[in-house]
Design a protein around this motif. Structure first.
Motif, PDB file in Angstrom:
ATOM      1  N   GLU A  32       0.853  -1.190   0.000  1.00 27.27           N
ATOM      2  CA  GLU A  32       0.000   0.000   0.000  1.00 27.27           C
ATOM      3  C   GLU A  32       0.886   1.237   0.000  1.00 27.27           C
ATOM      4  O   GLU A  32       2.058   1.184   0.397  1.00 27.27           O
ATOM      5  N   THR A  33       0.321   2.336  -0.414  1.00 27.37           N
ATOM      6  CA  THR A  33       1.034   3.615  -0.475  1.00 27.37           C
ATOM      7  C   THR A  33       0.362   4.592   0.475  1.00 27.37           C
ATOM      8  O   THR A  33      -0.861   4.570   0.632  1.00 27.37           O
ATOM      9  N   CYS A  34       1.156   5.428   1.130  1.00 29.46           N
ATOM     10  CA  CYS A  34       0.580   6.442   2.021  1.00 29.46           C
ATOM     11  C   CYS A  34       1.462   7.687   2.023  1.00 29.46           C
ATOM     12  O   CYS A  34       2.621   7.653   1.606  1.00 29.46           O
ATOM     13  N   THR A  35       0.883   8.768   2.503  1.00 26.81           N
ATOM     14  CA  THR A  35       1.589  10.043   2.610  1.00 26.81           C
ATOM     15  C   THR A  35       1.368  10.590   4.014  1.00 26.81           C
ATOM     16  O   THR A  35       0.250  10.530   4.541  1.00 26.81           O
ATOM     17  N   ARG A  51       2.937  -2.192  10.526  1.00 28.66           N
ATOM     18  CA  ARG A  51       3.349  -1.862   9.167  1.00 28.66           C
ATOM     19  C   ARG A  51       4.864  -1.679   9.088  1.00 28.66           C
ATOM     20  O   ARG A  51       5.466  -1.079   9.977  1.00 28.66           O
ATOM     21  N   TYR A  53       7.421   0.203   6.782  1.00 28.86           N
ATOM     22  CA  TYR A  53       7.390   1.289   5.813  1.00 28.86           C
ATOM     23  C   TYR A  53       8.698   1.384   5.035  1.00 28.86           C
ATOM     24  O   TYR A  53       9.775   1.136   5.581  1.00 28.86           O
ATOM     25  N   TYR A 105       6.473  10.345   1.673  1.00 29.02           N
ATOM     26  CA  TYR A 105       5.756   9.396   0.829  1.00 29.02           C
ATOM     27  C   TYR A 105       6.336   8.004   1.072  1.00 29.02           C
ATOM     28  O   TYR A 105       7.555   7.815   0.954  1.00 29.02           O
ATOM     29  N   ASP A 107       5.754   3.512   0.896  1.00 33.41           N
ATOM     30  CA  ASP A 107       5.054   2.273   0.612  1.00 33.41           C
ATOM     31  C   ASP A 107       5.132   1.469   1.899  1.00 33.41           C
ATOM     32  O   ASP A 107       6.076   1.635   2.679  1.00 33.41           O
TER      33      ASP A 107
END
Length: 194
Positions: A32-35, A51, A53, A105, A107
């Motif tokens: 998944e991608t997050c900011t 998670r 990262y 940013y 993943d």
């Protein structure tokens, strides 16, 4: 065709050890991608972090609170992996906070998916071993740094063992905390360095 969002971490992992098409496919489906906004708390002490990262762009720090003071214990930036070690690997509550220092940013892979990769893909076990080796080397640097009694020599050691481009990006109050010195001392020593 792999989607753009996951190409970054897949190519990074593939650079550590070649990935099988099956592992690439699994990662593509599960990464998944997050900011995170600047100064956002990513994980709190007392929470379980599930998670792992990978930083595509940005910077984060780990810290704990002692007598209402924040003590920075690590700083990571691009192409580095971070998580709460006890929270992620032991599924226990985290001992530290994790905070973004810039818009960051990432993943990420959830713990269950990470565990599945280790159980089912030999190349992921090899990548895990190499990442752990790297983590231990960085931990050794931090332990050594913490035991240098002289502030100037701590700064010198840090500068010699860090990516040069990140030093100016770390807010000075956090860098001073990481180096176990007062911000005024860090400021004076930085001026003396020119």
């Amino acid at each position: 065709m792999l989607h753009e969002k996951n190409l970054f971490i897949i190519s990074f992992l593939n650079s550590i050890h070649p990935l099988s098409p099956e592992l690439k496919s699994f990662l593509f489906k599960n990464i998944e991608t997050c900011t995170f906004e600047k100064n956002e708390i990513i994980n709190k002490a007392g929470d379980i972090c599930d998670r792992l990262y990978f930083i595509k762009k940005g910077m984060v720090r780990g810290y704990f609170v002692s007598e209402s003071s924040e003590i920075t214990t690590w700083v990571d930036s691009e192409n580095e992996v971070f998580t709460s070690i006890t929270g992620f690997f032991r599924n226990e509550i985290s001992q530290e906070y994790i905070q973004s220092l810039e818009i960051t940013y990432c993943d990420y892979l959830k713990y269950d998916d990470y565990k599945y990769c280790l159980d089912n893909f030999s190349e992921m076990r090899e990548i895990n071993r190499m990442l752990l080796e790297n983590y231990y080397v960085m931990a050794e640097h931090r332990v050594y740094l913490a035991r240098i009694p002289n502030a100037s020599k701590r700064l010198e050691y840090f500068m010699g063992n860090s990516k040069p481009q990140i030093v100016d990006r770390i807010p000075k109050k956090y860098l001073a905390s990481f180096l176990a010195m007062r911000p005024e001392t860090l400021s004076r020593l930085m001026k003396e360095r020119g």
